[in-house]
Design a protein around this motif. Sequence first.
Motif, mmCIF file in Angstrom:
data_model
loop_
_atom_site.group_PDB
_atom_site.id
_atom_site.type_symbol
_atom_site.label_atom_id
_atom_site.label_comp_id
_atom_site.label_asym_id
_atom_site.label_seq_id
_atom_site.Cartn_x
_atom_site.Cartn_y
_atom_site.Cartn_z
ATOM 1 N N SER A 246 0.827 -1.214 0.000
ATOM 2 C CA SER A 246 0.000 0.000 0.000
ATOM 3 C C SER A 246 0.858 1.260 0.000
ATOM 4 C CB SER A 246 -0.912 0.010 1.216
ATOM 5 O OG SER A 246 -1.850 -1.025 1.140
ATOM 6 N N ALA A 247 1.948 1.228 0.744
ATOM 7 C CA ALA A 247 2.843 2.386 0.784
ATOM 8 C C ALA A 247 3.461 2.634 -0.588
ATOM 9 C CB ALA A 247 3.930 2.184 1.836
ATOM 10 N N TRP A 248 3.887 1.561 -1.256
ATOM 11 C CA TRP A 248 4.474 1.731 -2.598
ATOM 12 C C TRP A 248 3.445 2.264 -3.591
ATOM 13 C CZ3 TRP A 248 9.241 2.422 -3.619
ATOM 14 C CH2 TRP A 248 10.235 1.811 -2.860
ATOM 15 N N ARG A 249 2.211 1.758 -3.482
ATOM 16 C CA ARG A 249 1.155 2.243 -4.379
ATOM 17 C C ARG A 249 0.868 3.715 -4.129
ATOM 18 N NH1 ARG A 249 -2.987 -2.862 -4.115
ATOM 19 N NH2 ARG A 249 -1.773 -4.230 -5.457
ATOM 20 N N ALA A 250 0.825 4.132 -2.866
ATOM 21 C CA ALA A 250 0.581 5.537 -2.536
ATOM 22 C C ALA A 250 1.713 6.413 -3.061
ATOM 23 C CB ALA A 250 0.435 5.705 -1.021
ATOM 24 N N LEU A 251 2.943 5.946 -2.921
ATOM 25 C CA LEU A 251 4.086 6.697 -3.433
ATOM 26 C C LEU A 251 4.007 6.830 -4.948
ATOM 27 C CD1 LEU A 251 6.824 8.075 -2.921
ATOM 28 C CD2 LEU A 251 7.877 5.829 -3.247
ATOM 29 N N ALA A 252 3.659 5.741 -5.624
ATOM 30 C CA ALA A 252 3.548 5.778 -7.083
ATOM 31 C C ALA A 252 2.448 6.753 -7.515
ATOM 32 C CB ALA A 252 3.266 4.382 -7.627
ATOM 33 N N ALA A 253 1.320 6.748 -6.812
ATOM 34 C CA ALA A 253 0.232 7.675 -7.143
ATOM 35 C C ALA A 253 0.668 9.117 -6.923
ATOM 36 C CB ALA A 253 -1.001 7.355 -6.302
ATOM 37 N N TRP A 254 1.397 9.377 -5.846
ATOM 38 C CA TRP A 254 1.873 10.728 -5.561
ATOM 39 C C TRP A 254 2.851 11.189 -6.643
ATOM 40 C CZ3 TRP A 254 6.648 12.885 -4.275
ATOM 41 C CH2 TRP A 254 6.588 14.187 -3.767
ATOM 42 N N VAL A 255 3.772 10.338 -7.030
ATOM 43 C CA VAL A 255 4.743 10.682 -8.074
ATOM 44 C C VAL A 255 4.020 10.952 -9.388
ATOM 45 C CG1 VAL A 255 6.627 9.746 -9.487
ATOM 46 C CG2 VAL A 255 6.712 9.522 -7.002
ATOM 47 N N ALA A 256 3.022 10.138 -9.704
ATOM 48 C CA ALA A 256 2.268 10.345 -10.941
ATOM 49 C C ALA A 256 1.553 11.699 -10.925
ATOM 50 C CB ALA A 256 1.247 9.223 -11.129
ATOM 51 N N ARG A 257 0.990 12.084 -9.796
ATOM 52 C CA ARG A 257 0.314 13.381 -9.696
ATOM 53 C C ARG A 257 1.296 14.537 -9.877
ATOM 54 N NH1 ARG A 257 -2.669 10.919 -4.987
ATOM 55 N NH2 ARG A 257 -4.623 10.210 -5.911
ATOM 56 N N VAL A 258 2.458 14.419 -9.269
ATOM 57 C CA VAL A 258 3.471 15.471 -9.401
ATOM 58 C C VAL A 258 3.917 15.596 -10.858
ATOM 59 C CG1 VAL A 258 5.847 16.104 -8.800
ATOM 60 C CG2 VAL A 258 4.261 15.382 -7.017
ATOM 61 N N VAL A 259 4.150 14.456 -11.500
ATOM 62 C CA VAL A 259 4.577 14.480 -12.909
ATOM 63 C C VAL A 259 3.488 15.113 -13.774
ATOM 64 C CG1 VAL A 259 5.079 12.992 -14.896
ATOM 65 C CG2 VAL A 259 6.203 12.566 -12.711
ATOM 66 N N LEU A 260 2.234 14.748 -13.548
ATOM 67 C CA LEU A 260 1.143 15.346 -14.326
ATOM 68 C C LEU A 260 1.027 16.850 -14.076
ATOM 69 C CD1 LEU A 260 -1.620 12.614 -14.103
ATOM 70 C CD2 LEU A 260 -0.332 13.328 -16.126
ATOM 71 N N ALA A 261 1.192 17.276 -12.832
ATOM 72 C CA ALA A 261 1.133 18.706 -12.527
ATOM 73 C C ALA A 261 2.258 19.452 -13.239
ATOM 74 C CB ALA A 261 1.220 18.931 -11.018
ATOM 75 N N LEU A 262 3.448 18.879 -13.239
ATOM 76 C CA LEU A 262 4.571 19.516 -13.936
ATOM 77 C C LEU A 262 4.339 19.559 -15.446
ATOM 78 C CD1 LEU A 262 7.588 18.042 -11.959
ATOM 79 C CD2 LEU A 262 6.745 20.398 -11.906
ATOM 80 N N LEU A 263 3.759 18.495 -15.986
ATOM 81 C CA LEU A 263 3.444 18.494 -17.418
ATOM 82 C C LEU A 263 2.417 19.567 -17.765
ATOM 83 C CD1 LEU A 263 3.283 14.695 -18.278
ATOM 84 C CD2 LEU A 263 4.898 16.371 -19.176
ATOM 85 N N LEU A 264 1.400 19.701 -16.930
ATOM 86 C CA LEU A 264 0.393 20.742 -17.174
ATOM 87 C C LEU A 264 1.002 22.141 -17.064
ATOM 88 C CD1 LEU A 264 -2.761 19.327 -15.371
ATOM 89 C CD2 LEU A 264 -2.425 19.683 -17.831
ATOM 90 N N ALA A 265 1.869 22.327 -16.073
ATOM 91 C CA ALA A 265 2.518 23.630 -15.934
ATOM 92 C C ALA A 265 3.406 23.911 -17.141
ATOM 93 C CB ALA A 265 3.343 23.672 -14.645
ATOM 94 N N GLY A 266 4.139 22.904 -17.593
ATOM 95 C CA GLY A 266 4.984 23.074 -18.782
ATOM 96 C C GLY A 266 4.157 23.367 -20.014
ATOM 97 N N LEU A 267 3.036 22.702 -20.156
ATOM 98 C CA LEU A 267 2.148 22.939 -21.291
ATOM 99 C C LEU A 267 1.578 24.353 -21.252
ATOM 100 C CD1 LEU A 267 0.828 21.631 -23.762
ATOM 101 C CD2 LEU A 267 -1.018 20.877 -22.272
ATOM 102 N N ALA A 268 1.215 24.812 -20.065
ATOM 103 C CA ALA A 268 0.677 26.170 -19.925
ATOM 104 C C ALA A 268 1.719 27.204 -20.310
ATOM 105 C CB ALA A 268 0.204 26.396 -18.487
ATOM 106 N N VAL A 269 2.975 27.006 -19.895
ATOM 107 C CA VAL A 269 4.045 27.941 -20.261
ATOM 108 C C VAL A 269 4.265 27.895 -21.762
ATOM 109 C CG1 VAL A 269 6.528 28.362 -20.047
ATOM 110 C CG2 VAL A 269 5.163 27.878 -18.003
ATOM 111 N N ARG A 270 4.250 26.696 -22.331
ATOM 112 C CA ARG A 270 4.490 26.523 -23.768
ATOM 113 C C ARG A 270 3.406 27.218 -24.604
ATOM 114 N NH1 ARG A 270 8.811 24.356 -26.653
ATOM 115 N NH2 ARG A 270 8.039 23.309 -28.489
ATOM 116 N N LEU A 271 2.175 27.186 -24.097
ATOM 117 C CA LEU A 271 1.068 27.803 -24.823
ATOM 118 C C LEU A 271 0.897 29.286 -24.500
ATOM 119 C CD1 LEU A 271 -1.600 24.965 -24.523
ATOM 120 C CD2 LEU A 271 -0.245 25.563 -26.533
ATOM 121 N N GLY A 272 1.789 29.798 -23.685
ATOM 122 C CA GLY A 272 1.721 31.211 -23.355
ATOM 123 C C GLY A 272 0.685 31.531 -22.294
#
Length: 109
Positions: free
Chosen positions: A72-98
């Motif tokens: 369960s701890a590993w699954r929670a860590l994986a979910a947290w990492v996935a959320r952080v990566v998605l947030a960074l991708l969205l932020a990068g996309l927002a910067v890219r689109l101005g």
Amino acid sequence: MSVATGRVLAQLLAQGCDEGAEIATLRAIVEEAGELGAMRALKRLGLADDGAAGDVAELRELLRAWRDAKRSAWRALAAWVARVVLALLLAGLAVRLGLDGLLKPGALK
């Protein structure tokens, strides 16, 4: 029992049989010796009393719970990492689109 131990045991049984002992008697001796050795090993491990079966069952349950918690701890860590990566991708996309103005605090007011 290893193959070598099995061979030695078979040779000893054959030797005893050749020297006049009955194979049934020899097999009984071997069985009793095995049981005695097993009981000695259990006593050394502290598992020769009546409560040993319950203790082992509790240990297995505790180990199962530990493994479940670890999974369960590993699954929670994986979910947290996935959320952080998605947030960074969205932020990068927002910067890219101005749309980086939307990333500033209070930009949507």
